[in-house]
Design an enzyme around this catalytic site. Structure first.
Site, PDB file in Angstrom:
ATOM      1  N   GLY A  69       0.816  -1.230   0.000  1.00 22.33           N
ATOM      2  CA  GLY A  69       0.000   0.000   0.000  1.00 22.33           C
ATOM      3  C   GLY A  69       0.839   1.266   0.000  1.00 22.33           C
ATOM      4  N   CYS A 126       0.045   1.223  -9.319  1.00 20.73           N
ATOM      5  CA  CYS A 126       0.093   0.461  -8.066  1.00 20.73           C
ATOM      6  C   CYS A 126      -1.259  -0.220  -7.838  1.00 20.73           C
ATOM      7  CB  CYS A 126       0.418   1.366  -6.877  1.00 20.73           C
ATOM      8  SG  CYS A 126       0.364   0.456  -5.322  1.00 20.73           S
ATOM      9  N   GLY A 239       9.359  -8.287 -14.274  1.00 22.66           N
ATOM     10  CA  GLY A 239       8.346  -9.279 -13.907  1.00 22.66           C
ATOM     11  C   GLY A 239       9.008 -10.644 -13.919  1.00 22.66           C
TER      12      GLY A 239
HETATM   13  C1  LIG Z   1       7.182  -5.993  -1.836  1.00 22.96           C
HETATM   14  C2  LIG Z   1       6.964  -5.257  -3.127  1.00 22.96           C
HETATM   15  C3  LIG Z   1       6.813  -3.874  -3.099  1.00 22.96           C
HETATM   16  C4  LIG Z   1       6.617  -3.168  -4.301  1.00 22.96           C
HETATM   17  N1  LIG Z   1       6.498  -1.813  -4.252  1.00 22.96           N
HETATM   18  C5  LIG Z   1       6.403  -1.107  -5.416  1.00 22.96           C
HETATM   19  C6  LIG Z   1       6.379   0.315  -5.395  1.00 22.96           C
HETATM   20  O1  LIG Z   1       6.478   0.971  -4.352  1.00 22.96           O
HETATM   21  N2  LIG Z   1       6.254   0.954  -6.592  1.00 22.96           N
HETATM   22  C7  LIG Z   1       6.184   0.289  -7.793  1.00 22.96           C
HETATM   23  O2  LIG Z   1       6.105   0.937  -8.859  1.00 22.96           O
HETATM   24  N3  LIG Z   1       6.223  -1.068  -7.832  1.00 22.96           N
HETATM   25  C8  LIG Z   1       6.334  -1.770  -6.686  1.00 22.96           C
HETATM   26  N4  LIG Z   1       6.404  -3.140  -6.729  1.00 22.96           N
HETATM   27  C9  LIG Z   1       6.333  -3.826  -8.041  1.00 22.96           C
HETATM   28  C10 LIG Z   1       7.720  -4.105  -8.614  1.00 22.96           C
HETATM   29  O3  LIG Z   1       8.465  -2.918  -8.819  1.00 22.96           O
HETATM   30  C11 LIG Z   1       7.624  -4.869  -9.963  1.00 22.96           C
HETATM   31  O4  LIG Z   1       6.947  -4.061 -10.909  1.00 22.96           O
HETATM   32  C12 LIG Z   1       6.881  -6.189  -9.844  1.00 22.96           C
HETATM   33  O5  LIG Z   1       7.099  -6.796  -8.593  1.00 22.96           O
HETATM   34  C13 LIG Z   1       7.283  -7.170 -10.951  1.00 22.96           C
HETATM   35  O6  LIG Z   1       8.658  -7.456 -10.937  1.00 22.96           O
HETATM   36  P1  LIG Z   1       9.318  -8.679 -10.079  1.00 22.96           P
HETATM   37  O7  LIG Z   1       8.566  -9.930 -10.436  1.00 22.96           O
HETATM   38  O8  LIG Z   1      10.764  -8.683 -10.455  1.00 22.96           O
HETATM   39  O9  LIG Z   1       9.123  -8.325  -8.636  1.00 22.96           O
HETATM   40  C14 LIG Z   1       6.573  -3.880  -5.546  1.00 22.96           C
HETATM   41  C15 LIG Z   1       6.734  -5.271  -5.546  1.00 22.96           C
HETATM   42  C16 LIG Z   1       6.935  -5.967  -4.358  1.00 22.96           C
HETATM   43  C17 LIG Z   1       7.120  -7.457  -4.394  1.00 22.96           C
END
Ligand SMILES: Cc1cc2nc3c(=O)[nH]c(=O)nc-3n(C[C@H](O)[C@H](O)[C@H](O)COP(=O)(O)O)c2cc1C
Length: 283
Positions: A69, A126, A239
């Site tokens: 959040g 988000c 991702g």
């Molecule tokens: C714990 C957590 C917190 C995240 N917080 C944000 C955030 O503050 N802003 C944002 O743009 N994406 C946020 N994301 C999304 C990631 O930046 C990314 O777009 C998404 O997790 C997909 O990539 P990944 O599979 O490598 O994690 C968050 C993801 C996770 C797991």
């Protein structure tokens, strides 16, 4: 493997995605942030946000669902405590900015103009907040206004981060036509987990955002679809990246840079292993 985006040089394609790397303090205990191509801040909002009630992260097969959040100490604290820490490192800082309206976005972007931040990334996707975030994309006029006004508020490159909800091609077109220099794809898609014992959703809001290898095919397809439509637009693809092969797959479908989010939760040293692997294959 030098990469150039809108005149900014990246020493390699690896960037830390917004969120799981926080604002670098914890991660810097494990890796040298100066080895990274770039580091994206946790999304910053104008006012502090306490985030959602726990549980905030639950494990699923091949990933997690988070419902943080956008918890963050707010813009002033970021300027005072987090940015000076990040500015010590020889890496490109990407500021992830969140907000409720264009005034908030523009205020923060203008205030960041004389910092070492290289790219501003608008987090319009988000999945875990009731106001701001992906809700903004439901309002086309508001989306256009935010992109146009933030574009006019800065000389730095402007990226917009999108998820997979909505018509991706249409949203990408709106971003590009209103001034985005690049796109970040993808934010965590909405998903949930249910306990049959009590038939309760495990997350208080009913759903959260899915990250990790389980979403890699969605991320790859999103980058591919947008790159086909806008071959010249730089894309930060992400991702489910947890290996060098995953990085090469994102580059193959058209990403210019590749983000790692969940991967640093799995192993904080993963970005270094991947960079070393890429270095070895290019020599
Ligand atoms: C714990 C957590 C917190 C995240 N917080 C944000 C955030 O503050 N802003 C944002 O743009 N994406 C946020 N994301 C999304 C990631 O930046 C990314 O777009 C998404 O997790 C997909 O990539 P990944 O599979 O490598 O994690 C968050 C993801 C996770 C797991």
């Amino acid at each position: 493997m030098d990469i150039n985006i809108c005149g900014i040089k990246f020493k390699n394609p690896i960037v830390i995605a917004s969120g799981p790397g926080g604002n670098g303090k914890e991660l810097s205990n494990y890796i040298n942030l100066s080895r990274l191509g770039g580091f994206t801040t946790k999304t910053i909002t104008y006012k502090p946000k306490i985030g959602n009630p726990p549980p905030r992260i639950i494990n699923i097969e091949n990933g997690v669902i988070n419902s943080i959040g956008l918890e963050n100490p707010g813009f002033e604290e970021f300027l005072k405590n987090d940015l000076p820490f990040l500015e010590q490192f020889d890496t490109n800082i990407i500021a992830s900015i969140g907000g409720y309206n264009s005034n908030e976005f523009c205020y923060m972007i203008k205030a960041l103009e004389n910092t070492k931040i290289k790219i501003n990334e608008l987090n319009l996707s988000c999945p875990n907040v009731d106001k701001g975030g992906s809700v903004i994309l439901n309002d086309v006029e508001e989306t256009k206004k935010i992109i146009k006004e933030t574009r006019n508020a800065t000389h730095k490159p402007l990226f917009v981060k999108l998820g997979i909800e909505g018509n991706l091609e249409e949203l990408a077109k709106i971003c590009v036509e209103n001034g985005a220099d690049g796109l970040t794809l993808i934010n965590a898609p909405k998903g949930t987990k249910i306990s049959l014992k009590d038939r309760n959703m495990d997350l208080k809001r009913g759903y959260g955002g899915i990250s990790g290898p389980v979403i890699k095919p969605l991320g790859l397809a999103s980058v591919y679809r947008v790159k086909k439509l806008f071959p010249k637009i730089p894309i930060i693809g992400m991702g489910g990246v947890v290996s060098k092969t995953d990085v090469l797959e994102y580059l193959a479908v058209g990403a210019t840079l590749v983000g790692i989010g969940y991967g640093v939760m799995l192993d904080p040293q993963l970005p270094m292993h991947i960079i070393e692997g890429l270095d070895e294959s290019s020599t």
